[in-house]
Design a protein around this motif. Structure first.
Motif, PDB file in Angstrom:
ATOM      1  N   PHE A   3       0.824  -1.202   0.000  1.00 50.26           N
ATOM      2  CA  PHE A   3       0.000   0.000   0.000  1.00 50.26           C
ATOM      3  C   PHE A   3       0.860   1.255   0.000  1.00 50.26           C
ATOM      4  O   PHE A   3       0.622   2.192  -0.777  1.00 50.26           O
ATOM      5  N   VAL A   4       1.877   1.275   0.879  1.00 52.46           N
ATOM      6  CA  VAL A   4       2.746   2.452   0.951  1.00 52.46           C
ATOM      7  C   VAL A   4       3.513   2.632  -0.351  1.00 52.46           C
ATOM      8  O   VAL A   4       3.675   3.753  -0.843  1.00 52.46           O
ATOM      9  N   SER A   5       3.976   1.515  -0.922  1.00 53.34           N
ATOM     10  CA  SER A   5       4.697   1.601  -2.193  1.00 53.34           C
ATOM     11  C   SER A   5       3.791   2.148  -3.286  1.00 53.34           C
ATOM     12  O   SER A   5       4.194   3.004  -4.081  1.00 53.34           O
ATOM     13  N   ARG A   6       2.541   1.647  -3.334  1.00 54.97           N
ATOM     14  CA  ARG A   6       1.594   2.136  -4.333  1.00 54.97           C
ATOM     15  C   ARG A   6       1.279   3.607  -4.126  1.00 54.97           C
ATOM     16  O   ARG A   6       1.250   4.398  -5.076  1.00 54.97           O
ATOM     17  N   MET A   7       1.050   3.999  -2.867  1.00 53.05           N
ATOM     18  CA  MET A   7       0.763   5.403  -2.586  1.00 53.05           C
ATOM     19  C   MET A   7       1.961   6.278  -2.921  1.00 53.05           C
ATOM     20  O   MET A   7       1.804   7.404  -3.413  1.00 53.05           O
TER      21      MET A   7
END
Length: 454
Positions: free
Chosen positions: A72-76
């Motif tokens: 999620f953090v990587s995508r964000m």
């Protein structure tokens, strides 16, 4: 006499019967005890198996949650970097134009706000990687003098703007080259110096690098003459999102992530970060790292001659920055592979400013068609694109070169995928270098000079 013998014989028979009965009783009791013990063992084993199953399920759930959080953090991070590339890219392009003074001030504010937001994105991403156990510490040879010069160049402008004396003091007997992770070391030093700058309104910041513990370790120390901290603040200093108090947060800003990340990075590199401070008397942060020198024979003459930073509120320019000012104009025809229309415009204008002609492909498949039709000196390749992404396109380009015997075209990833594993994925697919978004035009210039010359 015969009667006595008969009675004795009868007594012996009774004893034998009793003895046999006792033996049988013992056997029965032992069997029962063994059965009970076996049942207890089986029950214990069953409880142990259930506990292990529960632990395995809990571990898998924790790992799944950690992966989900990291994904999620990587995508964000990717989704935030894409528009940030447009904002900061256009701001850089505007700065190169002739502007009214107030307009130049506006652009400067856009750059500062965008850079602050990008710094926050990077810190949140770093913290997520650390918590997920995905932090990677490299062990590569690096030149300490070059690393310190890079740090000095990055932190000096803010110190100069506040009128602070920023001084580096480096022991002359330190080896020039070490084995370690220069990127993480640079990150920790920039965090500590930036923190010192934030809480120092006047005076100085002293950075000392010297050998300690019989020259088996190097100590990195950052001392400031700022507001200092009390004992209660020091106890919660390395907690994420912690600040001295709410008034400090309002006055100075910040999230408190920098110190937590610095502590984790220093731990990962084999050291321990410490602090001493008093209210009104400034603070001193320091950490020791194990010494892993690289023989001087493995370095280059240019590295050995690199001067150490010398600063007193002045900007120190890295050798690369100085060289760029005297370089001649770039020449070449490039292929820009990018699906985002706004980022196409930003990259195109940057390439125009650098004097480079270029064509645009909207995805990897279109890039392959254009390569078959024309000649290019270098490819700037995005990673995530519809249809065919950057890594797949790069692998097909390398396969085509191998089949036809064509010259290898340099491919530079220019992408919002900025994590370490993203860089590794790019290199594994056949790309030659990695430039994360938001793109800084001077770094783009620097990379292009390297690869176009090659």
């Amino acid at each position: 006499m015969a009667e006595l013998e008969r009675q004795l014989a009868a007594q012996r028979e009774r004893f034998k019967t009793t003895e046999m009965a006792l033996v049988l009783l013992i056997i029965v009791l032992a069997t029962l005890a063994g059965f009970v013990f076996a049942r207890q063992i089986n029950a214990s084993n069953q409880r142990l198996r259930l506990a292990l199953d529960e632990m395995r399920v809990a571990k898998e759930e924790a790992e799944r949650a950690s992966r989900s959080k990291t994904d999620f953090v990587s995508r964000m991070s990717h989704e935030l970097r894409t528009p940030m590339n447009a904002i900061l890219g256009f701001a850089q392009l505007l700065e190169s134009e002739t502007l009214k003074p107030e307009h130049r001030d506006y652009v400067g504010e856009i750059n500062r706000a965008g850079s602050h937001l990008l710094e926050l994105i990077n810190k949140v991403l770093d913290l997520a990687k650390i918590e997920a156990g995905q932090l990677t510490i490299e062990q590569i040879p690096f030149n300490l003098r070059l690393t310190l010069n890079e740090v000095a160049a990055l932190v000096s402008e803010r110190a100069k703007g506040k009128g602070l004396d920023l001084r580096f003091s480096v022991a002359p007997d330190l080896p020039a080259r070490f084995l370690g992770d220069p990127t993480r070391l640079r990150q920790v030093l920039i965090n500590l110096i930036g923190n010192a700058e934030k809480f120092t309104q006047q005076g100085s910041i002293d950075i000392r690098i010297e050998p300690v513990a019989d020259a088996t370790q190097i100590q990195f120390s950052v001392r400031d003459s700022g507001i200092g901290m009390d004992a209660d603040t020091l106890t919660r200093l390395f907690q994420p999102f912690a600040q001295a108090d709410e008034s400090t947060t309002r006055k100075f800003g910040g999230t408190g992530l920098g110190l937590k990340i610095s502590q984790d990075l220093v731990h990962a590199m084999g050291g321990e970060i410490r602090v001493e401070s008093e209210p009104g008397k400034g603070s001193r942060f320091w950490f020791n790292l194990p010494v892993k020198p690289v023989p001087e024979s493995e370095g280059t003459p240019a590295e050995a001659a690199t001067p150490l930073p010398e600063m007193a509120g002045n900007v120190v320019e890295t050798p690369t920055a100085v060289a760029m000012k005297t370089e001649t104009a770039l020449h070449g025809h490039l292929l820009l592979v990018e699906d985002n229309r706004i980022n196409q415009v930003v990259a195109s204008r940057m390439l125009d400013k650098l004097g480079l002609s270029h064509d645009i492909a909207n995805h990897g498949g279109e890039a392959l068609v254009k390569l078959a039709e024309g000649n290019y000196d270098l490819i700037l390749m995005d990673m995530e694109m519809p249809g065919m992404d950057g890594p797949e396109a790069s692998m097909r380009i390398r396969a085509r070169e191998a089949e036809t015997g064509a010259s290898r075209i340099p491919i530079i990833a220019m992408t919002a995928n900025a994590m370490h594993e993203d860089r590794e994925r790019c290199l594994a697919s056949g790309m030659d270098d990695h430039l994360p978004k938001p793109v800084e035009m001077n770094k783009l210039d620097e990379l292009l000079r390297i690869w176009l010359v090659r």
